[in-house]
Design an enzyme around this catalytic site. Structure first.
Site, PDB file in Angstrom:
ATOM      1  N   SER A  43       0.829  -1.211   0.000  1.00 27.98           N
ATOM      2  CA  SER A  43       0.000   0.000   0.000  1.00 27.98           C
ATOM      3  C   SER A  43       0.862   1.258   0.000  1.00 27.98           C
ATOM      4  O   SER A  43       1.949   1.281   0.583  1.00 27.98           O
ATOM      5  CB  SER A  43      -0.868  -0.008   1.260  1.00 27.98           C
ATOM      6  OG  SER A  43      -1.448   1.238   1.470  1.00 27.98           O
ATOM      7  N   TYR A  67      -1.227  -0.579  10.434  1.00 26.74           N
ATOM      8  CA  TYR A  67      -1.519  -1.243   9.153  1.00 26.74           C
ATOM      9  C   TYR A  67      -0.318  -1.092   8.200  1.00 26.74           C
ATOM     10  O   TYR A  67       0.181  -2.068   7.639  1.00 26.74           O
ATOM     11  CB  TYR A  67      -2.791  -0.633   8.553  1.00 26.74           C
ATOM     12  CG  TYR A  67      -3.020  -0.942   7.097  1.00 26.74           C
ATOM     13  CD1 TYR A  67      -3.253  -2.252   6.676  1.00 26.74           C
ATOM     14  CD2 TYR A  67      -3.002   0.075   6.133  1.00 26.74           C
ATOM     15  CE1 TYR A  67      -3.471  -2.533   5.336  1.00 26.74           C
ATOM     16  CE2 TYR A  67      -3.217  -0.198   4.798  1.00 26.74           C
ATOM     17  CZ  TYR A  67      -3.450  -1.512   4.406  1.00 26.74           C
ATOM     18  OH  TYR A  67      -3.652  -1.791   3.079  1.00 26.74           O
ATOM     19  N   LYS A 108       2.575  -3.846   6.473  1.00 20.53           N
ATOM     20  CA  LYS A 108       2.906  -3.966   5.040  1.00 20.53           C
ATOM     21  C   LYS A 108       4.420  -3.869   4.836  1.00 20.53           C
ATOM     22  O   LYS A 108       5.002  -4.582   4.020  1.00 20.53           O
ATOM     23  CB  LYS A 108       2.191  -2.878   4.223  1.00 20.53           C
ATOM     24  CG  LYS A 108       0.675  -3.043   4.158  1.00 20.53           C
ATOM     25  CD  LYS A 108       0.270  -4.222   3.288  1.00 20.53           C
ATOM     26  CE  LYS A 108      -1.227  -4.371   3.166  1.00 20.53           C
ATOM     27  NZ  LYS A 108      -1.646  -5.635   2.560  1.00 20.53           N
TER      28      LYS A 108
HETATM   29  P1  NAD Z   1     -10.961  -6.610   1.390  1.00 22.10           P
HETATM   30  O1  NAD Z   1     -11.118  -6.586   2.868  1.00 22.10           O
HETATM   31  O2  NAD Z   1     -12.155  -6.327   0.567  1.00 22.10           O
HETATM   32  O3  NAD Z   1     -10.329  -8.007   0.926  1.00 22.10           O
HETATM   33  C1  NAD Z   1      -9.465  -8.749   1.748  1.00 22.10           C
HETATM   34  C2  NAD Z   1      -9.991 -10.178   1.757  1.00 22.10           C
HETATM   35  O4  NAD Z   1      -9.150 -10.946   2.606  1.00 22.10           O
HETATM   36  C3  NAD Z   1     -11.412 -10.273   2.333  1.00 22.10           C
HETATM   37  O5  NAD Z   1     -12.221 -11.005   1.439  1.00 22.10           O
HETATM   38  C4  NAD Z   1     -11.236 -10.997   3.652  1.00 22.10           C
HETATM   39  O6  NAD Z   1     -12.345 -11.809   3.965  1.00 22.10           O
HETATM   40  C5  NAD Z   1      -9.969 -11.787   3.390  1.00 22.10           C
HETATM   41  N1  NAD Z   1      -9.225 -12.114   4.622  1.00 22.10           N
HETATM   42  C6  NAD Z   1      -8.944 -11.307   5.654  1.00 22.10           C
HETATM   43  N2  NAD Z   1      -8.227 -11.978   6.574  1.00 22.10           N
HETATM   44  C7  NAD Z   1      -8.051 -13.239   6.093  1.00 22.10           C
HETATM   45  C8  NAD Z   1      -7.395 -14.383   6.591  1.00 22.10           C
HETATM   46  N3  NAD Z   1      -6.782 -14.393   7.769  1.00 22.10           N
HETATM   47  N4  NAD Z   1      -7.386 -15.510   5.824  1.00 22.10           N
HETATM   48  C9  NAD Z   1      -8.024 -15.529   4.637  1.00 22.10           C
HETATM   49  N5  NAD Z   1      -8.673 -14.468   4.132  1.00 22.10           N
HETATM   50  C10 NAD Z   1      -8.681 -13.339   4.846  1.00 22.10           C
HETATM   51  O7  NAD Z   1      -9.790  -5.590   1.034  1.00 22.10           O
HETATM   52  P2  NAD Z   1      -9.319  -5.090  -0.392  1.00 22.10           P
HETATM   53  O8  NAD Z   1      -9.626  -3.646  -0.467  1.00 22.10           O
HETATM   54  O9  NAD Z   1      -9.780  -5.994  -1.445  1.00 22.10           O
HETATM   55  O10 NAD Z   1      -7.744  -5.220  -0.182  1.00 22.10           O
HETATM   56  C11 NAD Z   1      -7.026  -6.356  -0.582  1.00 22.10           C
HETATM   57  C12 NAD Z   1      -5.569  -6.178  -0.189  1.00 22.10           C
HETATM   58  O11 NAD Z   1      -5.070  -4.980  -0.767  1.00 22.10           O
HETATM   59  C13 NAD Z   1      -5.351  -6.057   1.309  1.00 22.10           C
HETATM   60  O12 NAD Z   1      -4.176  -6.757   1.647  1.00 22.10           O
HETATM   61  C14 NAD Z   1      -5.166  -4.570   1.519  1.00 22.10           C
HETATM   62  O13 NAD Z   1      -4.351  -4.300   2.632  1.00 22.10           O
HETATM   63  C15 NAD Z   1      -4.484  -4.165   0.221  1.00 22.10           C
HETATM   64  N6  NAD Z   1      -4.706  -2.749  -0.105  1.00 22.10           N
HETATM   65  C16 NAD Z   1      -5.981  -2.269  -0.240  1.00 22.10           C
HETATM   66  C17 NAD Z   1      -6.180  -0.929  -0.536  1.00 22.10           C
HETATM   67  C18 NAD Z   1      -7.580  -0.370  -0.690  1.00 22.10           C
HETATM   68  O14 NAD Z   1      -7.732   0.835  -0.724  1.00 22.10           O
HETATM   69  N7  NAD Z   1      -8.617  -1.183  -0.836  1.00 22.10           N
HETATM   70  C19 NAD Z   1      -5.086  -0.069  -0.688  1.00 22.10           C
HETATM   71  C20 NAD Z   1      -3.812  -0.588  -0.547  1.00 22.10           C
HETATM   72  C21 NAD Z   1      -3.629  -1.949  -0.269  1.00 22.10           C
HETATM   73  C1  UD1 Z   2      -6.934   5.738   3.422  1.00 20.95           C
HETATM   74  C2  UD1 Z   2      -5.957   5.217   4.453  1.00 20.95           C
HETATM   75  C3  UD1 Z   2      -4.730   4.689   3.723  1.00 20.95           C
HETATM   76  C4  UD1 Z   2      -5.125   3.603   2.702  1.00 20.95           C
HETATM   77  C5  UD1 Z   2      -6.142   4.237   1.739  1.00 20.95           C
HETATM   78  C6  UD1 Z   2      -6.642   3.280   0.708  1.00 20.95           C
HETATM   79  C7  UD1 Z   2      -6.364   6.586   6.455  1.00 20.95           C
HETATM   80  C8  UD1 Z   2      -5.823   7.675   7.333  1.00 20.95           C
HETATM   81  N1  UD1 Z   2      -5.614   6.299   5.368  1.00 20.95           N
HETATM   82  O1  UD1 Z   2      -6.239   6.737   2.754  1.00 20.95           O
HETATM   83  O2  UD1 Z   2      -3.820   4.148   4.635  1.00 20.95           O
HETATM   84  O3  UD1 Z   2      -3.991   3.167   1.985  1.00 20.95           O
HETATM   85  O4  UD1 Z   2      -7.261   4.719   2.504  1.00 20.95           O
HETATM   86  O5  UD1 Z   2      -7.453   2.314   1.312  1.00 20.95           O
HETATM   87  O6  UD1 Z   2      -7.396   5.987   6.728  1.00 20.95           O
HETATM   88  N2  UD1 Z   2     -12.246  12.146   2.989  1.00 20.95           N
HETATM   89  C9  UD1 Z   2     -13.259  13.021   3.300  1.00 20.95           C
HETATM   90  N3  UD1 Z   2     -14.408  12.502   3.796  1.00 20.95           N
HETATM   91  C10 UD1 Z   2     -14.601  11.167   4.009  1.00 20.95           C
HETATM   92  C11 UD1 Z   2     -13.546  10.282   3.686  1.00 20.95           C
HETATM   93  C12 UD1 Z   2     -12.384  10.812   3.192  1.00 20.95           C
HETATM   94  O7  UD1 Z   2     -13.135  14.229   3.131  1.00 20.95           O
HETATM   95  O8  UD1 Z   2     -15.688  10.764   4.473  1.00 20.95           O
HETATM   96  C13 UD1 Z   2     -11.016  12.694   2.386  1.00 20.95           C
HETATM   97  C14 UD1 Z   2      -9.748  12.381   3.157  1.00 20.95           C
HETATM   98  O9  UD1 Z   2      -9.461  13.368   4.090  1.00 20.95           O
HETATM   99  C15 UD1 Z   2      -8.720  12.306   2.008  1.00 20.95           C
HETATM  100  C16 UD1 Z   2      -9.534  11.790   0.822  1.00 20.95           C
HETATM  101  O10 UD1 Z   2     -10.898  12.073   1.131  1.00 20.95           O
HETATM  102  O11 UD1 Z   2      -8.262  13.591   1.702  1.00 20.95           O
HETATM  103  C17 UD1 Z   2      -9.384  10.304   0.595  1.00 20.95           C
HETATM  104  O12 UD1 Z   2      -9.646   9.611   1.805  1.00 20.95           O
HETATM  105  P1  UD1 Z   2      -9.703   8.009   1.858  1.00 20.95           P
HETATM  106  O13 UD1 Z   2     -10.629   7.524   0.810  1.00 20.95           O
HETATM  107  O14 UD1 Z   2     -10.024   7.628   3.258  1.00 20.95           O
HETATM  108  O15 UD1 Z   2      -8.263   7.544   1.442  1.00 20.95           O
HETATM  109  P2  UD1 Z   2      -6.828   7.960   2.050  1.00 20.95           P
HETATM  110  O16 UD1 Z   2      -6.956   9.021   3.066  1.00 20.95           O
HETATM  111  O17 UD1 Z   2      -5.933   8.213   0.904  1.00 20.95           O
END
Ligand code: NAD
Ligand code: UD1
Length: 348
Positions: A134, A158, A162
């Site tokens: 991430s 978190y 990572k």
């Molecule tokens: P998500 O929660 O929708 O998907 C994660 C999946 O992992 C879920 O289906 C959950 O049930 C499963 N899971 C959790 N713990 C588990 C375990 N112990 N064993 C087996 N399965 C398990 O999240 P996502 O948004 O799809 O994210 C996927 C990956 O990408 C994560 O590792 C997250 O940290 C990373 N990531 C997500 C974002 C984002 O904004 N969504 C950003 C950066 C990185």
């Molecule tokens: C969040 C996580 C980051 C993660 C990313 C993607 C935090 C502090 N950071 O980041 O670690 O990698 O999600 O999953 O949680 N905002 C509003 N109103 C809202 C929600 C968000 O104004 O209700 C603003 C925030 O201040 C930010 C932008 O929207 O400026 C995006 O927010 P968000 O979607 O939560 O993503 P990140 O802050 O980038």
């Protein structure tokens, strides 16, 4: 080519699963469904059937921390003469706020779960992995756009988990540079949904992130969007982020698999974002233009842990993976909106 996709039922995993299946990969999903619904798998199958696409998909309900289960998955795959060639590892916990309240859970699931997986891969001689890291690992952005060699300095648990996993991957690769093929993808802000509206983001409870909150306001599930600060050092005072369409992100994984297949060994850390920064006000405006919805909002104080601006330098992904994001912010808004309208209560 058989892929073990951990976390394959989640938001990102489901889009990757669908894309891999469309491209002829044999996919084995391992998910505990702790943050996703088994309806996701049904939706994927319905979509593929509707397109008359033949596919190979298996799903196992289980936990990545369960070593016996992982052993049995690899042993069975070998015995059935369909060994796992590559792992895409997404399973884990992802809430920044929760990670600060329950840090040990995050170290347990994310770090021990990943260690377990890598130990099992090594035991059964599966040496290729794509890991979902991430942008949160960069912490405070000191130079923009953020390149992969930016300082790593996570400010929450978190993010620290990572980094720990990336370090594990680094050490593993260094232990035998001719053996492992590793890509760690650092995602920025994945948003939107599959254009079919069959799969999309379905957060449990009140969404923390901007985009799912915005779409829930648009359908009246939430009353009003709270904007966390209009006094940031940005063009219009609201926070700037790099929003990438979920299907562009999924294509980055397909490109990563192709890259790994072309190599004898490698270790790469690669940003996946759109390469553009958009402010909260810009997102609201584009969403209103694209969908015709009016988004009521109020200005609140800054959210703890937020930063003013963050967006990616994606030249490494373009160069190494021959990948480029194709979908516009308008497409993101439209697909996200269609998913929410067609599934007002998500998968339930
Ligand atoms: P998500 O929660 O929708 O998907 C994660 C999946 O992992 C879920 O289906 C959950 O049930 C499963 N899971 C959790 N713990 C588990 C375990 N112990 N064993 C087996 N399965 C398990 O999240 P996502 O948004 O799809 O994210 C996927 C990956 O990408 C994560 O590792 C997250 O940290 C990373 N990531 C997500 C974002 C984002 O904004 N969504 C950003 C950066 C990185
Ligand atoms: C969040 C996580 C980051 C993660 C990313 C993607 C935090 C502090 N950071 O980041 O670690 O990698 O999600 O999953 O949680 N905002 C509003 N109103 C809202 C929600 C968000 O104004 O209700 C603003 C925030 O201040 C930010 C932008 O929207 O400026 C995006 O927010 P968000 O979607 O939560 O993503 P990140 O802050 O980038």
């Amino acid at each position: 080519m058989r892929v073990l996709l951990t976390g394959g039922s989640g938001f990102i995993g489901s889009h990757i699963a669908l894309l891999l299946l469309e491209n002829g990969y044999d996919v084995l999903i391992l998910d505990s469904f702790i943050n996703s619904s088994s309806n996701v798998i049904k939706r994927i199958k319905i979509y593929l059937d509707s397109k008359d696409i033949k596919y190979k998909l298996e799903t196992i309900n289980g936990d990545i921390r369960d070593k016996k289960l992982l052993d049995s998955i690899f042993i069975n795959s070998i015995n059935e003469n369909k060994p796992i060639n590559i792992v895409i590892h997404l399973a884990g916990l992802k809430s920044v706020a929760e990670s600060l309240i329950k840090p040990l859970n995050y170290w347990d699931v994310n770090v021990l779960g990943s260690l377990n997986l890598l130990l099992t891969m090594k035991e059964y001689e599966c040496y290729s992995i794509v890991f979902s890291s991430s942008a949160t690992i960069y912490g405070l952005c000191e130079s923009l756009p953020i390149r992969e060699d930016h300082k790593i300095s996570p400010v929450n648990t978190y993010g620290k988990t990572k980094v720990a996993i990336e370090n594990m991957l680094y050490d593993l690769y260094k232990s035998n540079k001719n053996l492992w093929k590793i890509i760690s993808l650092r995602y920025f802000n994945p948003v939107g949904a599959h254009p079919s509206s069959m799969i999309g983001e379905d957060p449990i409870g009140i969404p923390n992130n901007l985009f799912p909150f915005l779409t829930q306001v648009a359908i009246g599930r939430q009353r009003m969007l709270q904007i966390y600060g209009d006094d940031w050092e940005t063009n219009d005072g609201s926070g700037v982020r790099d929003y990438i369409h979920i299907n562009d992100l999924a294509e980055g994984h397909l490109a990563s698999l192709e890259y790994l297949n072309s190599k004898d060994s490698c270790l790469e850390f690669i940003n996946l974002g759109s390469g553009h920064g958009y402010s909260v006000f810009q997102i609201i405006k584009q969403f209103e233009i694209s969908t015709g919805c009016k988004i009521p909002f109020s200005i609140q104080s800054r959210r703890d842990g937020d930063i003013a601006k963050c967006y990616a330098d994606i030249s490494k992904a373009k160069r190494l993976l021959d990948w480029t994001p194709k979908r516009s912010l308008e497409q993101i808004c439209l697909d996200g909106w269609n998913w929410q309208v067609n599934n007002p209560n998500g998968y339930s």
